[in-house]
Design a protein around this motif. Structure first.
Motif, PDB file in Angstrom:
ATOM      1  N   LEU B  37     -11.912   0.321  10.219  1.00 30.18           N
ATOM      2  CA  LEU B  37     -10.790  -0.482   9.725  1.00 30.18           C
ATOM      3  C   LEU B  37     -10.583  -1.652  10.679  1.00 30.18           C
ATOM      4  CD1 LEU B  37      -8.165   2.288   8.820  1.00 30.18           C
ATOM      5  CD2 LEU B  37      -9.483   0.903   7.215  1.00 30.18           C
ATOM      6  N   GLU B  38     -10.383  -2.843  10.115  1.00 30.72           N
ATOM      7  CA  GLU B  38     -10.190  -4.015  10.959  1.00 30.72           C
ATOM      8  C   GLU B  38      -9.015  -4.835  10.457  1.00 30.72           C
ATOM      9  OE1 GLU B  38     -14.033  -5.706  13.123  1.00 30.72           O
ATOM     10  OE2 GLU B  38     -14.309  -5.620  10.960  1.00 30.72           O
ATOM     11  N   ASN B  39      -8.062  -5.033  11.336  1.00 27.15           N
ATOM     12  CA  ASN B  39      -6.963  -5.963  11.094  1.00 27.15           C
ATOM     13  C   ASN B  39      -6.279  -5.710   9.746  1.00 27.15           C
ATOM     14  OD1 ASN B  39      -5.397  -8.055  12.085  1.00 27.15           O
ATOM     15  ND2 ASN B  39      -6.551  -9.602  10.925  1.00 27.15           N
ATOM     16  N   VAL B  40      -5.850  -4.489   9.545  1.00 23.07           N
ATOM     17  CA  VAL B  40      -5.251  -4.104   8.263  1.00 23.07           C
ATOM     18  C   VAL B  40      -3.740  -4.318   8.309  1.00 23.07           C
ATOM     19  CG1 VAL B  40      -4.763  -2.161   6.727  1.00 23.07           C
ATOM     20  CG2 VAL B  40      -7.050  -2.451   7.696  1.00 23.07           C
ATOM     21  N   ASP B  41      -3.242  -5.063   7.355  1.00 19.32           N
ATOM     22  CA  ASP B  41      -1.794  -5.242   7.173  1.00 19.32           C
ATOM     23  C   ASP B  41      -1.397  -4.591   5.859  1.00 19.32           C
ATOM     24  OD1 ASP B  41      -1.496  -6.795   9.496  1.00 19.32           O
ATOM     25  OD2 ASP B  41      -2.170  -8.591   8.412  1.00 19.32           O
ATOM     26  N   LEU B  42      -0.311  -3.842   5.887  1.00 19.42           N
ATOM     27  CA  LEU B  42       0.126  -3.133   4.685  1.00 19.42           C
ATOM     28  C   LEU B  42       1.600  -2.800   4.825  1.00 19.42           C
ATOM     29  CD1 LEU B  42      -0.853  -1.551   2.062  1.00 19.42           C
ATOM     30  CD2 LEU B  42      -0.959   0.456   3.525  1.00 19.42           C
ATOM     31  N   SER B  43       2.300  -2.786   3.705  1.00 19.81           N
ATOM     32  CA  SER B  43       3.698  -2.342   3.758  1.00 19.81           C
ATOM     33  C   SER B  43       4.067  -1.678   2.440  1.00 19.81           C
ATOM     34  CB  SER B  43       4.633  -3.523   4.039  1.00 19.81           C
ATOM     35  OG  SER B  43       4.600  -4.433   2.970  1.00 19.81           O
ATOM     36  N   VAL B  44       4.924  -0.669   2.545  1.00 20.44           N
ATOM     37  CA  VAL B  44       5.503  -0.015   1.372  1.00 20.44           C
ATOM     38  C   VAL B  44       7.006   0.003   1.573  1.00 20.44           C
ATOM     39  CG1 VAL B  44       5.610   2.082  -0.020  1.00 20.44           C
ATOM     40  CG2 VAL B  44       3.460   1.445   1.097  1.00 20.44           C
ATOM     41  N   HIS B  45       7.735  -0.544   0.589  1.00 20.15           N
ATOM     42  CA  HIS B  45       9.188  -0.625   0.695  1.00 20.15           C
ATOM     43  C   HIS B  45       9.855   0.383  -0.235  1.00 20.15           C
ATOM     44  CE1 HIS B  45       7.874  -4.398   2.442  1.00 20.15           C
ATOM     45  NE2 HIS B  45       9.081  -4.549   2.974  1.00 20.15           N
ATOM     46  N   ALA B  46      11.135   0.609   0.007  1.00 16.59           N
ATOM     47  CA  ALA B  46      11.904   1.521  -0.842  1.00 16.59           C
ATOM     48  C   ALA B  46      11.869   1.037  -2.287  1.00 16.59           C
ATOM     49  CB  ALA B  46      13.341   1.596  -0.348  1.00 16.59           C
ATOM     50  N   GLY B  47      11.669   1.954  -3.211  1.00 16.60           N
ATOM     51  CA  GLY B  47      11.639   1.611  -4.629  1.00 16.60           C
ATOM     52  C   GLY B  47      10.346   0.990  -5.103  1.00 16.60           C
ATOM     53  N   GLU B  48       9.356   0.992  -4.257  1.00 13.36           N
ATOM     54  CA  GLU B  48       8.090   0.318  -4.578  1.00 13.36           C
ATOM     55  C   GLU B  48       6.972   1.338  -4.790  1.00 13.36           C
ATOM     56  OE1 GLU B  48       5.935  -3.655  -2.862  1.00 13.36           O
ATOM     57  OE2 GLU B  48       6.576  -2.163  -1.422  1.00 13.36           O
ATOM     58  N   PHE B  49       6.131   1.069  -5.766  1.00 13.00           N
ATOM     59  CA  PHE B  49       4.988   1.939  -6.080  1.00 13.00           C
ATOM     60  C   PHE B  49       3.714   1.158  -5.767  1.00 13.00           C
ATOM     61  CE2 PHE B  49       3.268   5.000  -9.608  1.00 13.00           C
ATOM     62  CZ  PHE B  49       2.260   5.394  -8.748  1.00 13.00           C
ATOM     63  N   VAL B  50       3.075   1.553  -4.670  1.00 19.86           N
ATOM     64  CA  VAL B  50       1.887   0.844  -4.202  1.00 19.86           C
ATOM     65  C   VAL B  50       0.675   1.766  -4.361  1.00 19.86           C
ATOM     66  CG1 VAL B  50       0.759  -0.255  -2.229  1.00 19.86           C
ATOM     67  CG2 VAL B  50       3.242  -0.469  -2.535  1.00 19.86           C
ATOM     68  N   ALA B  51      -0.379   1.232  -4.949  1.00 16.82           N
ATOM     69  CA  ALA B  51      -1.630   1.983  -5.077  1.00 16.82           C
ATOM     70  C   ALA B  51      -2.646   1.408  -4.105  1.00 16.82           C
ATOM     71  CB  ALA B  51      -2.152   1.907  -6.506  1.00 16.82           C
ATOM     72  N   GLU B 205      15.020   6.822 -10.048  1.00 13.16           N
ATOM     73  CA  GLU B 205      16.310   7.508  -9.884  1.00 13.16           C
ATOM     74  C   GLU B 205      16.697   7.664  -8.422  1.00 13.16           C
ATOM     75  OE1 GLU B 205      18.137   8.176 -12.511  1.00 13.16           O
ATOM     76  OE2 GLU B 205      16.520   7.386 -13.776  1.00 13.16           O
ATOM     77  N   HIS B 206      15.722   7.763  -7.562  1.00  7.90           N
ATOM     78  CA  HIS B 206      16.030   8.013  -6.150  1.00  7.90           C
ATOM     79  C   HIS B 206      15.621   6.858  -5.235  1.00  7.90           C
ATOM     80  CE1 HIS B 206      17.131  12.167  -7.059  1.00  7.90           C
ATOM     81  NE2 HIS B 206      16.059  12.227  -7.813  1.00  7.90           N
ATOM     82  N   GLY B 207      15.051   5.803  -5.796  1.00  7.36           N
ATOM     83  CA  GLY B 207      14.692   4.636  -4.996  1.00  7.36           C
ATOM     84  C   GLY B 207      13.617   4.909  -3.959  1.00  7.36           C
ATOM     85  N   ALA B 208      12.795   5.910  -4.205  1.00  8.52           N
ATOM     86  CA  ALA B 208      11.762   6.260  -3.228  1.00  8.52           C
ATOM     87  C   ALA B 208      10.626   5.234  -3.252  1.00  8.52           C
ATOM     88  CB  ALA B 208      11.206   7.653  -3.538  1.00  8.52           C
TER      89      ALA B 208
END
Lengths: 296, 266
Positions: B37-51, B205-208
């Protein structure tokens, strides 16, 4: 200890002390063994037993109570093997082999430096519940209570660690601490049981009742309960057979043979039951069987 | 296919106000001397569905292990609930479904016992489970359609049913962040629909927040907010529609399109 009015073969005081000690072993050995079997560490009790033998030798040489020196050696050895295992400095079986041979060799050397092999030493190797003193029975029961109480209190967390260590770590459980705790409980159980079934046979009482129970239990809780029932039954039954047999038999070996006999019977009956239920003959635990939807 | 032609998207303004649950900045890691893995940027926020998708060997599972604190990066940082993963003691907000749970096939544990372990993430693992905890375990089992099988031994269930039990274990902690590593591998279509409904319920419903690692997204194609394509580094970060515009036939209709497209990445 007061003598009770129990029927033959438990009518005499020494048999009643042996009975209480054997019932204790029948409870606490499978109680910790059910976790060891899940961790695929069925033989760790054997390895720790060998280290405990070094503790027996040290105790006899120093003139101290062998039970407590064996406990100190066994706890140290169990933490050592867990340290090796968790850091993968060596494979599990190699770590066990190091324990086996170093422990038994140290025990032999320490004993030879003292009075040499005696009947007293043989009772630790092969077990002799008929000669346990009241203070030794109290110690066995006390150590057993520690093991069982800890298992009951922490069984949820211990179940999680032994069934899915990676998930438990991510879930924030103190996996290292719980693994070390299980290793220490194993050491305590080995030392508490060594005068009953012997250092060379103690692991059998941690494994055989569990192996039998797993074939018929339908839950982890059930597995734990059935293991203890089988453990107590084998202990009491083995002790009774050892005394009732003409000329007498070695109780430690008899107890383990009864536990092994229970395993053979349960294996045969459960195999017949499974085949009767499933005409194709697949086993519920058979890896690679095709997916089968149940009830959905 | 030339992966350099893919165009990572800038961060979506809509999620800027939501709390970041999981993140990586400049993450680099390897085994031995070789970086995977090289220089990986990633984010997951509340209420967001990221694949998170990628071909075999692209580093997806390694990235997950870095994000969850099981591995330490060579460079860069991982953030779990805004903190280094290793410093997050109580993980009651985190639900995790590993790729291949390492359970003994002889284990006589019931679905209920497996799912109950999910309540241990509340940091009070030495205490008996509360009544509320037992209720939540029942809800989690029902949410994946296993209520009728709750007392059945896991080793008597199909692979798909077993996987649903592990998903329920993650649901049992009522997570605000759910991380799933190939959760629908080997799961039948009906179970995948049940799984999809549970995820959508958890998010709406839960903003996960949800990070789903998978080879194919057919069961959840209509619900994913962002797709992140990983192969050693992030090749694409954007909406499913934008990914389709990059040349993927479809994410939902033809489930084989995405895996084929991923394997063609160079």
């Amino acid at each position: 200890m007061a003598e009770l009015a129990l029927p033959y073969p438990f009518d005499l005081g020494f048999m009643q002390r042996a009975l209480l000690a054997c019932i204790s072993v029948g409870v606490f050995a499978p109680a910790i063994g059910v976790f060891l079997v899940q961790k695929r560490l069925s033989l760790i009790g054997d390895g720790i037993g060998h280290v405990a033998f070094a503790g027996v030798g040290a105790g006899l040489l120093a003139g101290w109570a062998p039970l407590w020196t064996a406990l100190a050696f066994a706890v140290g050895g169990s933490l050592g093997i867990e340290w090796f295992r968790s850091r993968r400095r060596t494979s599990g079986d190699v770590a066990l082999a190091i324990l086996f041979y170093s422990g038994i060799a140290l025990g032999v050397v320490l004993i030879s430096a003292g009075d040499g092999l005696s009947a007293n030493v043989l009772s630790y190797l092969f077990g002799q519940p008929l000669t346990v003193r009241p203070d030794e029975v109290r110690a066995i029961v006390l150590l057993g209570v520690v093991v069982v109480a800890t298992v009951l209190a922490l069984r949820r967390a211990m179940f999680s660690v032994v069934t899915d260590e990676e998930w438990s770590r991510v879930a924030g459980l103190p996996v290292g601490t719980l693994n070390s705790l299980m290793a220490v409980l194993t050491a305590v159980a080995v030392v508490a049981a060594m005068q009953i079934v012997g250092i060379l046979l103690v692991a059998a009482m941690m494994v055989l009742p569990v192996a039998s129970a797993q074939m018929v239990a339908r839950s982890f809780r059930g597995s734990l309960t059935i293991s203890v029932v089988i453990g107590v039954s084998a202990s009491v039954g083995g002790l009774a057979v050892a005394r009732m047999f003409p000329g007498g038999l070695a109780p430690g070996g008899t107890i383990v043979l009864v536990a092994a006999g229970v395993f053979v019977v349960v294996a045969a009956v459960s195999r017949m039951f499974v085949h009767a239920r499933t005409p194709q003959g697949w086993q519920p635990d058979e890896p690679g069987r095709p997916p089968q939807e149940v009830g959905s | 296919m030339d992966s350099t032609a893919l165009s990572p998207m800038p961060a979506d303004d809509e999620r800027a106000g939501n709390e970041e649950l999981l993140g990586a900045a400049g993450l680099t890691f390897g085994y031995g001397r070789d970086a995977v893995l090289e220089n990986v940027d990633l984010s997951v926020h509340a209420g967001e569905f990221v694949a998170l998708v990628g071909p075999n060997g692209s580093g997806k599972s390694t990235l997950l292990r870095l994000l969850l604190g099981s591995l330490q990066p060579w460079a860069g940082e991982a953030r779990l609930f805004g903190r280094p993963p290793g410093s997050v003691g109580k993980r009651g907000q985190l639900g995790y479904v590993p790729q291949r749970p390492n359970l003994s096939s002889a284990l006589p544990a019931t679905v209920h016992e497996i799912v109950s372990a999910g309540r241990l993430t509340d940091g009070r693992w030495w205490l008996p489970m509360s009544r509320a905890g037992r209720d939540q375990v029942g809800h989690a089992i029902a949410s994946v359609g296993l209520a009728d099988l709750a007392r059945r031994p896991l080793n008597e269930l199909s692979g798909g049913q077993q996987q649903r039990a592990f998903i329920a274990r993650a649901f049992a902690s009522e997570p605000s962040l759910l991380v799933l590593d190939e959760p629908t591998a080997g799961v039948d279509a009906a179970s995948q629909r049940s799984f999809r409904d549970s995820l959508v319920h958890l998010i709406r419903e839960h903003g996960a927040g949800v990070l789903l690692v998978s080879h194919e997204l057919s069961a959840v194609a209509d619900d994913v907010d962002r797709v992140v394509v990983l192969k050693r580094t992030i090749l694409f970060d954007g909406t499913p529609a934008d990914l389709v515009a990059e040349g993927v036939g479809s994410l939902g209709v033809h489930e084989e399109d995405l895996p084929i497209w991923l394997e063609q990445l160079t």
